[in-house]
Structure formats: C-alpha cells, structure tokens
Design a protein around this motif. Structure first.
Motif, PDB file in Angstrom:
ATOM      1  N   VAL A 290       0.838  -1.201   0.000  1.00 16.07           N
ATOM      2  CA  VAL A 290       0.000   0.000   0.000  1.00 16.07           C
ATOM      3  C   VAL A 290       0.875   1.254   0.000  1.00 16.07           C
ATOM      4  CG1 VAL A 290      -1.677   1.337   1.341  1.00 16.07           C
ATOM      5  CG2 VAL A 290      -2.002  -1.116   1.031  1.00 16.07           C
ATOM      6  N   ALA A 291       1.953   1.233   0.763  1.00 15.11           N
ATOM      7  CA  ALA A 291       2.853   2.392   0.812  1.00 15.11           C
ATOM      8  C   ALA A 291       3.456   2.684  -0.561  1.00 15.11           C
ATOM      9  CB  ALA A 291       3.959   2.154   1.833  1.00 15.11           C
ATOM     10  N   VAL A 292       3.879   1.646  -1.270  1.00 12.43           N
ATOM     11  CA  VAL A 292       4.450   1.844  -2.606  1.00 12.43           C
ATOM     12  C   VAL A 292       3.364   2.306  -3.577  1.00 12.43           C
ATOM     13  CG1 VAL A 292       5.574   0.707  -4.565  1.00 12.43           C
ATOM     14  CG2 VAL A 292       6.301   0.181  -2.226  1.00 12.43           C
ATOM     15  N   ALA A 293       2.189   1.697  -3.484  1.00  8.96           N
ATOM     16  CA  ALA A 293       1.093   2.061  -4.393  1.00  8.96           C
ATOM     17  C   ALA A 293       0.686   3.510  -4.203  1.00  8.96           C
ATOM     18  CB  ALA A 293      -0.097   1.144  -4.156  1.00  8.96           C
ATOM     19  N   GLU A 294       0.653   3.985  -2.981  1.00  7.58           N
ATOM     20  CA  GLU A 294       0.214   5.347  -2.703  1.00  7.58           C
ATOM     21  C   GLU A 294       1.283   6.384  -3.039  1.00  7.58           C
ATOM     22  OE1 GLU A 294      -3.087   4.441   0.803  1.00  7.58           O
ATOM     23  OE2 GLU A 294      -1.087   5.199   1.357  1.00  7.58           O
TER      24      GLU A 294
END
Length: 294
Positions: free
Chosen positions: A10-14
């Motif tokens: 999620v951190a990379v996607a955001e």
C-alpha cells in the motif's frame, strides 16, 4: 501474504515510488523490494510495473489495493481494541458471589472499579458455590466469591483471597438465650431451628457443627432467602446459625456460638477463586488490585 507485506504494498502504491515509500516506512529500499517480491511470489503474479521513472500498479495490483487497505484498517482497529482491553480501558468482568457473602463491600468495590475504569462492564451473578465453581472453570465467570467448607477447591482453580467468617447464633429479642453472651451447642438440643438452605456452603458447615457435637437439630423452617430466615427468627419461630456480619446487619440479638466452653468459635471459609493465580483478563486484574492482599 503477510500484514507487513500488505503495508509495504500500500505504501508503494500510494507513493508511486520505492524510494519514497522506503523512507516513509523507515526501512531500506532493498528490504522493501524484497518484501514486495515475496508478496508477488506468494500471489504468483506481479503487482507493480517497474519503470525507470515510477512504479505503476498492474491489473492484479489494482484488484489488491482496495482489499489490502480494508485489511490494514481492520488490523489497526483490532490493535486499538486490544490495547484498550490490555490497559483496562474497556472490557468485561464476569463476577460470581454466594448469597450470604459480606466479607467485601461489593457495591462499593465495583463503584471504585467503575471510577477508575469506566469502560469496564461488570456482570454480577449470584448462585450456590458449586454452580459458581463450575462457571469459573468453564470460563463463564472470571472470578467468584464462594464458600469452600462444603466444597473443596477443584483442581485447576486458584484461591486468590481467603475470608474466614465467625458463625454466631441469632435469636429473637424475647428469647430465653437473648441475655447470654455465649452458648454451647449442647444448650441448643431443644431449640427449633430456621435453616438457611441455599446451596451447600453454610448449610453443610452448620450441619457438621451440630453432628460433631452429637446434637440433633429440630429444623422447623427451611428457606433459600437469608432475609426470610432472619424474619422468622425475629418473630420467635426459631433460632439460626449465621455468619457474624449477617447477624450484625440484621438487628437481631446474637450470641457467640462455641462448640465447648472456652473453645474458639466456629467459622466458615469464604474465598475468591479464579482459573489462574494472576487473572489473564485485565478487567479481573484491575478488580483484584482493589481488594486487600490475602
């Protein structure tokens, strides 16, 4: 897949960038890349398209993002709820007590618990000792105040506090014994008795007391309500053997009951029991901390 991997995903996607995500997560970029690779291996499909400028979600990554956010939100909510229970900010205490228990002022103690831990719900159950012991053993109750003279503490349960109580004879104001300071059990052979018969605790202790003294009681009334038993005594319909605190609250005349002249007065054993020496339920530990040490 692991929660930690979903957090990294999620951190990379955001952020759209491994370097920025690694900085936000306070981990190395190589560690973040390894975590994402492990996630993709467990899913058997890539979740990102990696370019020299940015990171783009694949179709699988887009499908995963929404559920991953919901899972992480649920994990956070669970952690918050568990922290509140651990810190006794919320939770439930299921507490049992025998009818005649007076060694602890339960309403006052529960009020103190509520003052310090207003989020804790207290469920109070009154029942005979055998029922309470079974309820503690099977997990329905966290703690219980019981009478152990007639029922030994079962294996697997722990005694947390002991409350011995002296037994006394109560009589009506006009009774021939009302002026006595002490009385022997053998003096009661001709008396009519009011027996409190709610479970086996007090009833069994009193029966054993007279049996051991060789005195056969003439029981005129049996009742499962202590108030009714004391009312019958007050009206001169019999005498009764009750715990001293009960006698003091009743307003009836009470005399110390001794097996033989000069011997120690008879007692009953009350106790607080739980499944472990230190309760695992934080609400139960908070309640126990309010009681004087054994």
């Amino acid at each position: 897949m692991e929660v930690r991997q979903l957090q990294h995903f999620v951190a990379v996607a955001e952020s759209g960038h491994f370097t920025h995500a690694a900085e936000a997560l306070n981990i190395s970029q190589s560690g973040l890349s390894a975590s994402i690779q492990a996630l993709e291996k467990s899913l058997s499909t890539p979740v990102f398209e990696r370019t020299t400028r940015s990171v783009v979600l694949t179709a699988a990554g887009r499908a995963l993002l929404g559920p991953a956010r919901r899972i992480l939100a649920e994990v956070t909510a669970a952690e918050i709820a568990l922290a509140a229970i651990r810190d006794a900010e919320t939770g439930r205490l299921a507490l049992g007590v025998v009818q005649t228990f007076t060694a602890v002022d339960l309403p006052a103690t529960i009020a103190r618990l509520h003052a310090g831990h207003p989020g804790i719900q207290v469920l109070l159950r009154e029942a005979p000792t055998s029922d309470l012991l079974g309820a503690v053993d099977n997990g329905d109750l966290d703690l219980a105040f019981v009478a152990l003279d007639a029922t030994p503490l079962p294996t697997g349960l722990a005694g947390l506090r002991d409350y011995p109580e002296t037994l006394v004879l109560v009589v009506g104001a006009g009774h021939v014994l009302s002026g006595r300071t002490t009385v022997r059990i053998t003096d009661l052979a001709e008396e009519s008795f009011v027996e409190f018969a709610a479970g086996l605790g007090l009833q069994t202790v009193v029966a054993a007391l007279f049996r051991d003294a060789g005195v056969r009681r003439r029981i005129a009334f049996r009742t499962s309500q202590m108030d009714q038993a004391l009312s019958l005594v007050e009206h001169g319909l019999g005498v009764a053997v009750v715990p001293a605190p009960v006698a003091r609250r009743s307003g009836l005349h009470s005399v110390g009951l001794r097996p033989i002249s000069g011997a120690a007065p008879p007692t009953r054993r009350l106790a607080l029991v739980g499944r472990t020496a230190v309760p695992t339920n934080p609400a139960a530990r908070a309640f126990l901390n309010l009681l004087p040490a054994a």
